[in-house]
Design a protein around this motif. Structure first.
Motif, short mmCIF file in Angstrom:
data_model
loop_
_atom_site.label_atom_id
_atom_site.label_comp_id
_atom_site.label_asym_id
_atom_site.label_seq_id
_atom_site.Cartn_x
_atom_site.Cartn_y
_atom_site.Cartn_z
N LEU A 141 52.48 36.69 33.44
CA LEU A 141 52.87 37.46 34.48
C LEU A 141 54.15 36.50 35.41
N TYR A 142 54.73 35.59 34.84
CA TYR A 142 55.64 34.81 35.44
C TYR A 142 56.64 35.89 35.64
N GLY A 143 57.21 35.70 37.14
CA GLY A 143 58.24 36.45 37.42
C GLY A 143 57.94 37.94 37.79
N SER A 144 56.42 38.08 37.99
CA SER A 144 56.17 39.31 38.16
C SER A 144 55.29 39.64 39.46
N ILE A 145 55.08 38.72 40.27
CA ILE A 145 54.18 38.71 41.56
C ILE A 145 54.97 38.07 42.69
N ARG A 146 55.11 38.62 43.64
CA ARG A 146 55.65 38.21 45.09
C ARG A 146 54.68 37.32 45.62
N ASP A 147 53.50 37.87 45.87
CA ASP A 147 52.50 37.29 46.66
C ASP A 147 51.38 36.67 45.87
N TRP A 148 51.49 35.34 45.33
CA TRP A 148 50.29 35.12 44.47
C TRP A 148 49.15 34.61 45.09
N PRO A 149 49.05 34.42 46.41
CA PRO A 149 47.84 33.83 47.16
C PRO A 149 46.96 35.19 47.12
N ALA A 150 47.63 36.38 47.64
CA ALA A 150 46.99 37.74 47.71
C ALA A 150 46.49 38.04 46.21
N PHE A 151 47.40 38.06 45.35
CA PHE A 151 46.90 38.36 43.97
C PHE A 151 45.67 37.48 43.67
N TYR A 152 45.49 36.31 43.95
CA TYR A 152 44.34 35.64 43.52
C TYR A 152 43.09 35.73 44.39
N LYS A 153 43.40 36.45 45.50
CA LYS A 153 42.31 36.70 46.41
C LYS A 153 41.57 38.12 45.87
N ASP A 154 42.75 38.79 45.30
CA ASP A 154 42.09 39.87 45.03
C ASP A 154 41.36 39.79 43.34
N ALA A 155 41.69 38.63 42.75
CA ALA A 155 40.96 38.56 41.54
C ALA A 155 39.64 38.07 41.81
N TYR A 156 39.87 37.23 42.96
CA TYR A 156 38.38 36.54 43.45
C TYR A 156 37.42 37.37 43.61
N ASP A 157 37.80 38.47 44.55
CA ASP A 157 36.88 39.46 45.02
C ASP A 157 36.40 40.13 44.04
N VAL A 158 37.07 40.59 42.91
CA VAL A 158 36.42 41.70 41.98
C VAL A 158 35.54 40.71 40.79
N LEU A 159 35.66 39.54 40.74
CA LEU A 159 34.81 38.67 39.94
C LEU A 159 33.63 38.62 40.45
N GLU A 160 32.53 38.62 39.68
CA GLU A 160 31.22 38.40 39.96
C GLU A 160 30.86 37.01 40.23
N PRO A 161 30.03 36.60 41.20
CA PRO A 161 29.52 35.26 41.41
C PRO A 161 29.32 34.59 40.18
N GLY A 162 29.99 33.39 39.82
CA GLY A 162 29.92 32.63 38.49
C GLY A 162 30.92 33.17 37.46
N GLY A 163 31.64 34.28 37.76
CA GLY A 163 32.52 34.59 36.90
C GLY A 163 33.94 33.80 36.79
N TRP A 164 34.42 34.29 35.73
CA TRP A 164 35.66 33.23 35.21
C TRP A 164 37.05 33.95 35.44
N ILE A 165 38.04 33.25 35.76
CA ILE A 165 39.54 33.63 35.55
C ILE A 165 40.16 32.81 34.89
N GLU A 166 41.03 33.30 34.08
CA GLU A 166 41.97 32.40 33.01
C GLU A 166 43.45 33.08 33.05
N GLN A 167 44.31 31.83 33.42
CA GLN A 167 45.86 32.47 33.18
C GLN A 167 46.58 31.41 32.34
N ALA A 168 47.25 32.02 31.32
CA ALA A 168 48.06 31.39 30.58
C ALA A 168 49.81 31.70 30.78
#
Length: 311
Positions: A141-168
């Motif tokens: 997703l390089y070059g695809s997102i203007r607001d990364w903090p907002a993007f990660y907040k959304d990812a945090y919110d939709v994950l269940e407690p103890g869930g994982w995120i991975e980015q390559a």
């Protein structure tokens, strides 16, 4: 399989989504036109699938590094592209429900029963249920997102407690350890121009090195980063790195026009012919066996705190 309509901004396949933009011999997405610089034509699909093979080769055949456990229930693949990662994951985890989401409906229809694809712009506010997914996967997703903090907040919110995120993510500026990528080398020019274009577009191309800190700032814990050097070309004496380098050279040969054409013409104001002359110099550089170039491939994974640690 079908595309589901999840909410008003999730679009099922219809003419408004497939009325693609055609420009300089390439085809681009119609939904949220102009928000992403990469084409979505057959050549772009081939390039994405080569990249999938390259990245799984780097990870020794694995699709991810995060310790997600044997039974992830619901999985979200953000920026799914051709859907190849989501399909492979669904094949491997038959009890998982896998959703792949992208701006372009270029995914196949003959897919495993437990995967489906949606069209949406994940740079906007996510509307999936909170505490819903076991695993959120992000790649390229390089070059695809203007607001990364907002993007990660959304990812945090939709994950269940103890869930994982991975980015390559990859870096875009080739380097060398032996001085073969000099300051006036075409690879150095490529790196500088790419970074400039990303900044002027408003969507940075440096997320490979920023993701770790941003995930930690978003509240994730157990943030872990693995950094790989990917040779460009088969110059390495190490057999495994030589194979990776050959695939990476192919990936670059297929990708340099897709990576640069829209950014160079729309953002930097170059003509189509100027870009093609520039790309010819890049192709020559890619075939130069005396250039021992590489770039970085960063994989970062992290966990949303469980309920006990949030209390």
């Amino acid at each position: 399989m079908f595309l589901t309509t999840r909410h008003s901004s999730t679009i099922s396949i219809r003419s408004s989504v497939t009325n693609y933009r055609h420009e300089n011999g390439r085809r681009y997405h119609a939904y949220q036109e102009g928000e992403y610089w990469g084409p979505n034509d057959e050549g772009a699909s081939d390039h994405l699938n080569i990249g999938h093979h390259l990245y799984t080769l780097v990870l020794n055949g694995d699709l991810f590094l995060a310790p997600i456990g044997p039974t992830p229930k619901r999985v979200l693949d953000v920026g799914t592209g051709t859907g190849i990662w989501a399909i492979d994951f669904a094949d491997q985890f038959e009890d998982s429900e896998v959703i792949g989401v992208d701006l372009s409906p270029i995914q196949p229809t003959n897919v495993p029963f437990n995967v489906r694809f949606e069209i949406d712009d994940m740079a906007q506010t996510w509307t999936y249920p909170k505490n819903h997914f076991s695993f959120v996967h992000i790649r390229g997703l390089y070059g695809s997102i203007r607001d990364w903090p907002a993007f990660y907040k959304d990812a945090y919110d939709v994950l269940e407690p103890g869930g994982w995120i991975e980015q390559a993510e990859i870096s875009v500026a080739p380097l060398s350890d032996d001085g073969s990528v000099t300051e006036d080398h075409i690879f150095a020019r490529w790196g500088n121009l790419s970074l400039e274009a990303g900044e002027r577009f408003g969507k940075s191309l440096t997320i490979h090195k920023d993701a770790k800190g941003l995930l930690r700032n978003a509240g994730f814990e157990e943030v872990t980063e693995k950094v790989y050097k990917l040779p460009i070309g088969g110059w390495s004496n190490d057999p495994r790195l030589k194979e990776i380098g050959k695939w990476n050279q192919l990936y670059w040969e297929y990708g340099i026009e897709a990576w640069s054409l829209a950014l160079m013409t729309r953002v930097l104001g170059w003509s189509y012919n100027e870009v093609q002359v520039y790309l010819a110099q890049m192709r020559k550089g890619l075939k130069d066996c005396d250039t021992h170039a590489y770039h970085f491939f960063n994989v970062v994974y992290a966990r949303k705190p469980n309920l006990a640690s949030q209390a």
